[in-house]
Design a protein around this motif. Structure first.
Motif, PDB file in Angstrom:
ATOM      1  N   TRP A 104       9.045   0.084   4.984  1.00  0.00           N
ATOM      2  CA  TRP A 104       8.553   1.422   4.645  1.00  0.00           C
ATOM      3  C   TRP A 104       9.549   2.007   3.653  1.00  0.00           C
ATOM      4  N   GLU A 105       9.060   2.480   2.514  1.00  0.00           N
ATOM      5  CA  GLU A 105       9.923   3.109   1.525  1.00  0.00           C
ATOM      6  C   GLU A 105       9.390   4.507   1.225  1.00  0.00           C
ATOM      7  N   TYR A 106      10.306   5.442   1.070  1.00  0.00           N
ATOM      8  CA  TYR A 106       9.967   6.839   0.804  1.00  0.00           C
ATOM      9  C   TYR A 106      10.633   7.256  -0.501  1.00  0.00           C
TER      10      TYR A 106
ATOM     11  N   ASN B  22       0.844  -1.194   0.000  1.00  0.00           N
ATOM     12  CA  ASN B  22       0.000   0.000   0.000  1.00  0.00           C
ATOM     13  C   ASN B  22       0.877   1.241   0.000  1.00  0.00           C
ATOM     14  N   GLU B  23       0.405   2.293  -0.647  1.00  0.00           N
ATOM     15  CA  GLU B  23       1.188   3.528  -0.696  1.00  0.00           C
ATOM     16  C   GLU B  23       0.269   4.738  -0.711  1.00  0.00           C
ATOM     17  N   VAL B  24       0.892   5.888  -0.432  1.00  0.00           N
ATOM     18  CA  VAL B  24       0.168   7.154  -0.449  1.00  0.00           C
ATOM     19  C   VAL B  24       1.136   8.251  -0.903  1.00  0.00           C
ATOM     20  N   MET B  25       0.601   9.217  -1.653  1.00  0.00           N
ATOM     21  CA  MET B  25       1.372  10.397  -2.032  1.00  0.00           C
ATOM     22  C   MET B  25       1.063  11.481  -1.013  1.00  0.00           C
ATOM     23  N   ILE B  26       2.106  12.025  -0.398  1.00  0.00           N
ATOM     24  CA  ILE B  26       1.962  13.075   0.600  1.00  0.00           C
ATOM     25  C   ILE B  26       2.557  14.345   0.029  1.00  0.00           C
ATOM     26  N   LYS B  27       1.759  15.383  -0.049  1.00  0.00           N
ATOM     27  CA  LYS B  27       2.229  16.662  -0.608  1.00  0.00           C
ATOM     28  C   LYS B  27       3.002  17.414   0.464  1.00  0.00           C
ATOM     29  N   ALA B  28       4.210  16.910   0.712  1.00  0.00           N
ATOM     30  CA  ALA B  28       5.102  17.482   1.725  1.00  0.00           C
ATOM     31  C   ALA B  28       6.513  17.016   1.412  1.00  0.00           C
ATOM     32  N   PRO B  29       7.512  17.774   1.852  1.00  0.00           N
ATOM     33  CA  PRO B  29       8.898  17.383   1.586  1.00  0.00           C
ATOM     34  C   PRO B  29       9.297  16.119   2.352  1.00  0.00           C
ATOM     35  N   PHE B  30      10.244  15.400   1.774  1.00  0.00           N
ATOM     36  CA  PHE B  30      10.725  14.152   2.367  1.00  0.00           C
ATOM     37  C   PHE B  30      11.105  14.310   3.837  1.00  0.00           C
ATOM     38  N   ASP B  31      11.873  15.359   4.171  1.00  0.00           N
ATOM     39  CA  ASP B  31      12.347  15.507   5.550  1.00  0.00           C
ATOM     40  C   ASP B  31      11.188  15.549   6.540  1.00  0.00           C
ATOM     41  N   LEU B  32      10.114  16.258   6.210  1.00  0.00           N
ATOM     42  CA  LEU B  32       8.968  16.334   7.104  1.00  0.00           C
ATOM     43  C   LEU B  32       8.271  14.986   7.205  1.00  0.00           C
ATOM     44  N   VAL B  33       8.077  14.321   6.076  1.00  0.00           N
ATOM     45  CA  VAL B  33       7.421  13.002   6.074  1.00  0.00           C
ATOM     46  C   VAL B  33       8.253  12.009   6.887  1.00  0.00           C
TER      47      VAL B  33
ATOM     48  N   THR C 259       6.099  13.419  -1.470  1.00  0.00           N
ATOM     49  CA  THR C 259       6.805  12.196  -1.058  1.00  0.00           C
ATOM     50  C   THR C 259       5.850  11.021  -1.112  1.00  0.00           C
ATOM     51  N   ARG C 260       6.241   9.992  -1.837  1.00  0.00           N
ATOM     52  CA  ARG C 260       5.455   8.755  -1.884  1.00  0.00           C
ATOM     53  C   ARG C 260       5.949   7.853  -0.758  1.00  0.00           C
ATOM     54  N   MET C 261       5.029   7.410   0.086  1.00  0.00           N
ATOM     55  CA  MET C 261       5.371   6.490   1.169  1.00  0.00           C
ATOM     56  C   MET C 261       4.669   5.165   0.887  1.00  0.00           C
ATOM     57  N   ARG C 262       5.453   4.097   0.933  1.00  0.00           N
ATOM     58  CA  ARG C 262       4.944   2.768   0.588  1.00  0.00           C
ATOM     59  C   ARG C 262       5.205   1.813   1.736  1.00  0.00           C
ATOM     60  N   TRP C 263       4.185   1.042   2.080  1.00  0.00           N
ATOM     61  CA  TRP C 263       4.311   0.005   3.105  1.00  0.00           C
ATOM     62  C   TRP C 263       4.115  -1.352   2.439  1.00  0.00           C
ATOM     63  N   THR C 264       5.070  -2.253   2.626  1.00  0.00           N
ATOM     64  CA  THR C 264       4.863  -3.647   2.233  1.00  0.00           C
ATOM     65  C   THR C 264       4.995  -4.499   3.489  1.00  0.00           C
TER      66      THR C 264
ATOM     67  N   THR D 113      16.034   2.111  10.869  1.00  0.00           N
ATOM     68  CA  THR D 113      15.865   3.184   9.900  1.00  0.00           C
ATOM     69  C   THR D 113      17.154   3.415   9.130  1.00  0.00           C
ATOM     70  N   ALA D 114      17.009   3.717   7.851  1.00  0.00           N
ATOM     71  CA  ALA D 114      18.155   4.047   6.998  1.00  0.00           C
ATOM     72  C   ALA D 114      17.748   5.250   6.151  1.00  0.00           C
ATOM     73  N   ARG D 115      17.918   6.429   6.733  1.00  0.00           N
ATOM     74  CA  ARG D 115      17.505   7.658   6.057  1.00  0.00           C
ATOM     75  C   ARG D 115      18.215   7.838   4.712  1.00  0.00           C
ATOM     76  N   ASP D 116      19.476   7.421   4.633  1.00  0.00           N
ATOM     77  CA  ASP D 116      20.239   7.605   3.394  1.00  0.00           C
ATOM     78  C   ASP D 116      19.633   6.851   2.213  1.00  0.00           C
ATOM     79  N   VAL D 117      18.984   5.727   2.461  1.00  0.00           N
ATOM     80  CA  VAL D 117      18.311   4.976   1.390  1.00  0.00           C
ATOM     81  C   VAL D 117      16.787   5.074   1.510  1.00  0.00           C
ATOM     82  N   ARG D 118      16.344   5.937   2.435  1.00  0.00           N
ATOM     83  CA  ARG D 118      14.917   6.250   2.598  1.00  0.00           C
ATOM     84  C   ARG D 118      14.063   4.999   2.794  1.00  0.00           C
ATOM     85  N   THR D 119      14.539   4.151   3.706  1.00  0.00           N
ATOM     86  CA  THR D 119      13.870   2.876   3.950  1.00  0.00           C
ATOM     87  C   THR D 119      13.899   2.558   5.443  1.00  0.00           C
ATOM     88  N   VAL D 120      12.833   1.915   5.895  1.00  0.00           N
ATOM     89  CA  VAL D 120      12.748   1.412   7.263  1.00  0.00           C
ATOM     90  C   VAL D 120      12.343  -0.054   7.175  1.00  0.00           C
ATOM     91  N   TRP D 121      13.009  -0.890   7.957  1.00  0.00           N
ATOM     92  CA  TRP D 121      12.653  -2.301   8.061  1.00  0.00           C
ATOM     93  C   TRP D 121      12.161  -2.532   9.480  1.00  0.00           C
TER      94      TRP D 121
END
Length: 154
Positions: free
Chosen positions: A95-97, A7-18, A104-109, A71-79
Motif C-alpha cells: 500500500w502506498e500513499y 490499482n489506485e484511487v484519489m481520495i479527497k482527504a488529508p493524508f493523516d485521515l486516509v 491523497t492517492r492510495m495505491r495497492w500492488t 506499517t511505515a508512516r514516515d515513508v507512507r507505505t505498508v507491506w
C-alpha cells in the motif's frame, strides 16, 4: 507464472485521515464490504499479525487467513503478506500513499501465485482482484471523503 495487480484511487482527504482510517484494522469490517471480521493476533511495534474472515461467497464458503502487515508512516507505505496463504503459493501486498494537491492517492500492488491445486489460475485471480480492488477502493474513498466532510463541518 505469477499474478500482479496495480490499482489506485484519489481520495479527497488529508493524508493523516486516509492513513489512520485505512490502517485501523479493527475497523476494516466497516471500511471494506468483503470482510466480516478482523482478529488481531499480535502487535510488535509497527508489525501486526491478524486473521481476516470474509463474508460467505456465492457458494456459501467462508474464507479466512492470517496476514502480517508492517506499517511505515514516515515513508507512507505498508507491506503485507499472507502468513496462511491458503490457495496462494504466496501473496504480497504493498500500500502506498502520496499526498497531492487534490488529496491523497492510495495505491495497492499485489504480487501472488496460485498453488497448482487452487480452484483458479493466476490470470483468473488477477481479473478477480482487479475487479474487487476497484469496488473496495471506491467504497473506501467514499467513506473517507464522507468522514473528511463531517470533520470539516464539525
Amino acid at each position: 507464472m505469477a499474478g500482479h495487480t496495480d490499482n489506485e484511487v484519489m481520495i479527497k482527504a488529508p493524508f493523516d485521515l486516509v492513513w489512520d482510517m485505512t490502517n485501523d484494522l479493527e475497523n476494516w469490517p466497516q471500511l471494506f464490504s468483503e470482510y466480516a471480521s478482523v482478529e488481531v493476533l499480535q502487535r510488535n511495534g509497527d508489525t501486526t499479525t491478524f486473521r481476516l474472515t470474509m463474508h460467505p461467497d456465492e457458494d456459501g464458503k467462508v474464507w479466512s487467513w492470517v496476514s502480517e502487515r508492517e506499517t511505515a508512516r514516515d515513508v507512507r507505505t505498508v507491506w503485507a503478506r499472507r502468513v496462511e496463504p491458503g490457495p496462494f503459493a504466496y501473496m504480497n501486498i504493498r500500500w502506498e500513499y502520496e499526498e497531492e494537491a487534490e488529496g491523497t492517492r492510495m495505491r495497492w500492488t499485489q504480487d501472488f501465485e496460485m498453488r497448482p491445486d487452487a480452484p483458479v489460475d493466476d490470470p483468473t485471480m488477477t481479473d478477480h482482484i482487479n475487479r474487487n480492488s476497484r469496488i473496495q477502493l471506491d467504497l473506501i474513498r467514499d467513506k473517507i471523503e464522507q468522514r473528511a466532510r463531517e470533520t470539516v463541518g464539525a
